[in-house]
Design an enzyme around this catalytic site. Structure first.
Site, PDB file in Angstrom:
ATOM      1  N   VAL A  62       0.810  -1.231   0.000  1.00  0.00           N
ATOM      2  CA  VAL A  62       0.000   0.000   0.000  1.00  0.00           C
ATOM      3  C   VAL A  62       0.838   1.273   0.000  1.00  0.00           C
ATOM      4  O   VAL A  62       0.317   2.363  -0.188  1.00  0.00           O
ATOM      5  CB  VAL A  62      -1.007   0.036   1.181  1.00  0.00           C
ATOM      6  CG1 VAL A  62      -2.041  -1.062   1.080  1.00  0.00           C
ATOM      7  CG2 VAL A  62      -0.272   0.003   2.532  1.00  0.00           C
ATOM      8  N   ASN A  88      -7.119  -0.970   6.081  1.00  0.00           N
ATOM      9  CA  ASN A  88      -6.753  -1.656   7.325  1.00  0.00           C
ATOM     10  C   ASN A  88      -5.249  -1.891   7.506  1.00  0.00           C
ATOM     11  O   ASN A  88      -4.770  -1.952   8.641  1.00  0.00           O
ATOM     12  CB  ASN A  88      -7.508  -2.994   7.372  1.00  0.00           C
ATOM     13  CG  ASN A  88      -6.909  -3.941   8.380  1.00  0.00           C
ATOM     14  OD1 ASN A  88      -7.145  -3.826   9.587  1.00  0.00           O
ATOM     15  ND2 ASN A  88      -6.076  -4.871   7.934  1.00  0.00           N
ATOM     16  N   SER A 140      -6.750   3.977  15.615  1.00  0.00           N
ATOM     17  CA  SER A 140      -6.487   3.243  16.857  1.00  0.00           C
ATOM     18  C   SER A 140      -6.830   4.158  18.022  1.00  0.00           C
ATOM     19  O   SER A 140      -6.809   5.390  17.876  1.00  0.00           O
ATOM     20  CB  SER A 140      -5.006   2.871  16.930  1.00  0.00           C
ATOM     21  OG  SER A 140      -4.666   2.412  18.218  1.00  0.00           O
ATOM     22  N   TYR A 153       3.906   5.044  15.897  1.00  0.00           N
ATOM     23  CA  TYR A 153       2.590   4.433  15.651  1.00  0.00           C
ATOM     24  C   TYR A 153       1.470   5.416  16.026  1.00  0.00           C
ATOM     25  O   TYR A 153       0.540   5.645  15.260  1.00  0.00           O
ATOM     26  CB  TYR A 153       2.491   3.147  16.477  1.00  0.00           C
ATOM     27  CG  TYR A 153       1.215   2.369  16.292  1.00  0.00           C
ATOM     28  CD1 TYR A 153       1.036   1.535  15.205  1.00  0.00           C
ATOM     29  CD2 TYR A 153       0.176   2.458  17.226  1.00  0.00           C
ATOM     30  CE1 TYR A 153      -0.135   0.807  15.037  1.00  0.00           C
ATOM     31  CE2 TYR A 153      -0.993   1.734  17.076  1.00  0.00           C
ATOM     32  CZ  TYR A 153      -1.145   0.908  15.978  1.00  0.00           C
ATOM     33  OH  TYR A 153      -2.314   0.188  15.811  1.00  0.00           O
ATOM     34  N   ALA A 155       1.590   8.656  16.323  1.00  0.00           N
ATOM     35  CA  ALA A 155       1.569   9.804  15.410  1.00  0.00           C
ATOM     36  C   ALA A 155       0.893   9.418  14.092  1.00  0.00           C
ATOM     37  O   ALA A 155       0.099  10.180  13.533  1.00  0.00           O
ATOM     38  CB  ALA A 155       2.994  10.294  15.158  1.00  0.00           C
ATOM     39  N   SER A 156       1.186   8.204  13.615  1.00  0.00           N
ATOM     40  CA  SER A 156       0.588   7.774  12.340  1.00  0.00           C
ATOM     41  C   SER A 156      -0.930   7.647  12.468  1.00  0.00           C
ATOM     42  O   SER A 156      -1.675   8.043  11.578  1.00  0.00           O
ATOM     43  CB  SER A 156       1.201   6.449  11.870  1.00  0.00           C
ATOM     44  OG  SER A 156       0.770   5.353  12.662  1.00  0.00           O
ATOM     45  N   LYS A 157      -1.398   7.112  13.600  1.00  0.00           N
ATOM     46  CA  LYS A 157      -2.843   6.890  13.754  1.00  0.00           C
ATOM     47  C   LYS A 157      -3.585   8.199  14.012  1.00  0.00           C
ATOM     48  O   LYS A 157      -4.731   8.371  13.568  1.00  0.00           O
ATOM     49  CB  LYS A 157      -3.100   5.873  14.874  1.00  0.00           C
ATOM     50  CG  LYS A 157      -2.573   4.467  14.562  1.00  0.00           C
ATOM     51  CD  LYS A 157      -3.202   3.868  13.311  1.00  0.00           C
ATOM     52  CE  LYS A 157      -2.810   2.410  13.084  1.00  0.00           C
ATOM     53  NZ  LYS A 157      -3.422   1.831  11.896  1.00  0.00           N
ATOM     54  N   ILE A 186      -6.574  -5.425  20.694  1.00  0.00           N
ATOM     55  CA  ILE A 186      -7.191  -6.603  20.069  1.00  0.00           C
ATOM     56  C   ILE A 186      -6.084  -7.656  19.988  1.00  0.00           C
ATOM     57  O   ILE A 186      -4.999  -7.362  19.457  1.00  0.00           O
ATOM     58  CB  ILE A 186      -7.697  -6.285  18.637  1.00  0.00           C
ATOM     59  CG1 ILE A 186      -8.479  -4.951  18.598  1.00  0.00           C
ATOM     60  CG2 ILE A 186      -8.518  -7.435  18.073  1.00  0.00           C
ATOM     61  CD1 ILE A 186      -9.707  -4.870  19.447  1.00  0.00           C
TER      62      ILE A 186
HETATM   63  N1  LIG Z   1      -4.280  -5.463  17.168  1.00  0.00           N
HETATM   64  C1  LIG Z   1      -4.567  -4.353  17.808  1.00  0.00           C
HETATM   65  O1  LIG Z   1      -4.593  -4.300  19.041  1.00  0.00           O
HETATM   66  C2  LIG Z   1      -4.888  -3.112  17.045  1.00  0.00           C
HETATM   67  C3  LIG Z   1      -5.415  -2.019  17.738  1.00  0.00           C
HETATM   68  C4  LIG Z   1      -5.699  -0.848  17.065  1.00  0.00           C
HETATM   69  C5  LIG Z   1      -5.486  -0.781  15.695  1.00  0.00           C
HETATM   70  N2  LIG Z   1      -4.965  -1.832  15.044  1.00  0.00           N
HETATM   71  C6  LIG Z   1      -4.740  -1.684  13.601  1.00  0.00           C
HETATM   72  O2  LIG Z   1      -5.460  -2.675  12.902  1.00  0.00           O
HETATM   73  C7  LIG Z   1      -4.808  -2.965  11.670  1.00  0.00           C
HETATM   74  C8  LIG Z   1      -4.647  -4.468  11.541  1.00  0.00           C
HETATM   75  O3  LIG Z   1      -3.886  -4.908  12.646  1.00  0.00           O
HETATM   76  P1  LIG Z   1      -3.776  -6.434  13.071  1.00  0.00           P
HETATM   77  O4  LIG Z   1      -3.680  -6.435  14.535  1.00  0.00           O
HETATM   78  O5  LIG Z   1      -4.782  -7.247  12.365  1.00  0.00           O
HETATM   79  O6  LIG Z   1      -2.287  -6.732  12.489  1.00  0.00           O
HETATM   80  P2  LIG Z   1      -1.693  -7.928  11.608  1.00  0.00           P
HETATM   81  O7  LIG Z   1      -0.220  -7.737  11.608  1.00  0.00           O
HETATM   82  O8  LIG Z   1      -2.244  -9.225  12.044  1.00  0.00           O
HETATM   83  O9  LIG Z   1      -2.293  -7.578  10.167  1.00  0.00           O
HETATM   84  C9  LIG Z   1      -1.810  -6.496   9.407  1.00  0.00           C
HETATM   85  C10 LIG Z   1      -1.759  -6.926   7.957  1.00  0.00           C
HETATM   86  O10 LIG Z   1      -1.308  -5.808   7.182  1.00  0.00           O
HETATM   87  C11 LIG Z   1      -0.382  -6.295   6.216  1.00  0.00           C
HETATM   88  N3  LIG Z   1       0.535  -5.239   5.766  1.00  0.00           N
HETATM   89  C12 LIG Z   1       1.559  -4.692   6.452  1.00  0.00           C
HETATM   90  N4  LIG Z   1       2.202  -3.812   5.678  1.00  0.00           N
HETATM   91  C13 LIG Z   1       1.559  -3.787   4.469  1.00  0.00           C
HETATM   92  C14 LIG Z   1       1.756  -3.084   3.270  1.00  0.00           C
HETATM   93  N5  LIG Z   1       2.768  -2.211   3.104  1.00  0.00           N
HETATM   94  N6  LIG Z   1       0.891  -3.293   2.254  1.00  0.00           N
HETATM   95  C15 LIG Z   1      -0.116  -4.180   2.374  1.00  0.00           C
HETATM   96  N7  LIG Z   1      -0.345  -4.890   3.497  1.00  0.00           N
HETATM   97  C16 LIG Z   1       0.484  -4.694   4.530  1.00  0.00           C
HETATM   98  C17 LIG Z   1       0.371  -7.413   6.956  1.00  0.00           C
HETATM   99  O11 LIG Z   1       1.055  -8.266   6.075  1.00  0.00           O
HETATM  100  C18 LIG Z   1      -0.757  -8.073   7.733  1.00  0.00           C
HETATM  101  O12 LIG Z   1      -1.368  -9.105   7.011  1.00  0.00           O
HETATM  102  C19 LIG Z   1      -3.500  -2.175  11.688  1.00  0.00           C
HETATM  103  O13 LIG Z   1      -3.657  -0.976  10.973  1.00  0.00           O
HETATM  104  C20 LIG Z   1      -3.302  -1.889  13.168  1.00  0.00           C
HETATM  105  O14 LIG Z   1      -2.522  -0.738  13.377  1.00  0.00           O
HETATM  106  C21 LIG Z   1      -4.666  -3.007  15.671  1.00  0.00           C
END
Ligand SMILES: NC(=O)c1ccc[n+]([C@@H]2O[C@H](COP(=O)([O-])OP(=O)(O)OC[C@H]3O[C@@H](n4cnc5c(N)ncnc54)[C@H](O)[C@@H]3O)[C@@H](O)[C@H]2O)c1
Length: 249
Positions: A62, A88, A140, A153, A155-157, A186
């Site tokens: 992405v 996502n 987030s 992280y 700052a990005s969110k 999560i």
């Molecule tokens: N798990 C948590 O507690 C939590 C909380 C708040 C927000 N989030 C956000 O939710 C989203 C998903 O998180 P998750 O916990 O499922 O993580 P995860 O690591 O299980 O899934 C993230 C997916 O994004 C893909 N990815 C990473 N870089 C990429 C790129 N450059 N292009 C395309 N795909 C790419 C990865 O390969 C992976 O499959 C993220 O944006 C994360 O910041 C997660």
């Protein structure tokens, strides 16, 4: 069937929350293109999701405009239009501010913020022509309040949330809604591999009034609601899915 006949893109759907969002969209009647940077996870995810409906996959980074343009052409070739974009994909690397390397800073901002910008811009140009569309960003609770060890992280969110609000204003005339979802903790591989100590992960639920980690399905439900017509008057806001954590910090 809240997304009947809608076509959707879900980024970072090789595993974790993205896969759960894609599954929910399919269960609600949407046709979905999933993308990810990890080919193995993407292949596995597509196989698993196929039993829930019409799903296609394409390898995408992405952060690369050319990849994102291919993702959009691929989706248009299959569905003719793009009704929903779920931004996502994201990464998290636990690291104290004073030790933060340029590489981790740049990687985090690139995937979490620039990736959202690129996907949104390329897709919104299509949605503008269609005169409709819905974009949901993955932010987030860390985009609202700070947490040590995650300055890049956080700052990005925070950037994603304000990007979403600005897009909501500029895209409203084209009947495009834009919102963000802000999950708390999560329990996914990202949360476990991000570099937090086992102790921190174990004790984390004490910060959460509902006294448990969130489930991927609970975040997917929020995405589905915001993507559906039930949220037709909701744009430019964020939906916090955190078991009440932000209420007490
Ligand atoms: N798990 C948590 O507690 C939590 C909380 C708040 C927000 N989030 C956000 O939710 C989203 C998903 O998180 P998750 O916990 O499922 O993580 P995860 O690591 O299980 O899934 C993230 C997916 O994004 C893909 N990815 C990473 N870089 C990429 C790129 N450059 N292009 C395309 N795909 C790419 C990865 O390969 C992976 O499959 C993220 O944006 C994360 O910041 C997660």
């Amino acid at each position: 069937m809240r997304l009947q006949n809608k076509s959707a893109i879900v980024t970072g759907a090789g595993r974790g929350i993205g896969k759960a969002i894609a599954k929910k969209f399919l269960q609600e009647g949407a046709k979905v293109v999933i993308c990810d940077i990890n080919e193995e996870w993407l292949t596995e995810s597509k196989k698993e999701l196929s039993s829930f409906g019409e799903v296609y996959s394409i390898l995408t980074d992405v952060t690369q405009r050319q990849d994102v343009e291919q993702l959009v052409s691929f989706t248009k070739e299959r569905f003719g239009r793009i009704d929903i974009l779920a931004n996502n994909a994201g990464i998290a690397r636990f690291e104290l501010f004073l030790e933060t390397t340029d590489k981790n800073w740049n990687d985090t901002l690139n995937v979490n913020l620039t990736g959202v910008f690129l996907c949104s811009q390329v897709v919104a140009r299509e949605m503008k022509e269609q005169k409709s569309g819905v974009i949901v960003h993955m932010a987030s609770s860390n985009g609202i309040l700070g947490e040590a060890g995650l300055a890049h992280y956080n700052a990005s969110k925070a950037g994603v949330i304000l990007l979403g609000k600005t897009m909501a204003i500029e895209l409203a005339p084209y009947n495009i809604r834009v919102n963000s979802v802000c999950p708390g903790f999560i329990l996914t591989e990202l949360a476990l591999e991000g570099g937090m100590s086992e102790e921190t992960v174990k004790n984390y639920t004490s910060k959460i009034p509902l006294n448990r980690y969130g489930k991927v399905e609970e975040v997917a439900n929020a995405f589905c609601f915001l993507a559906s017509d039930e949220a037709s008057f909701i744009t430019g806001t964020e939906l916090v899915v955190d078991g009440g954590q932000l209420c007490q910090e």
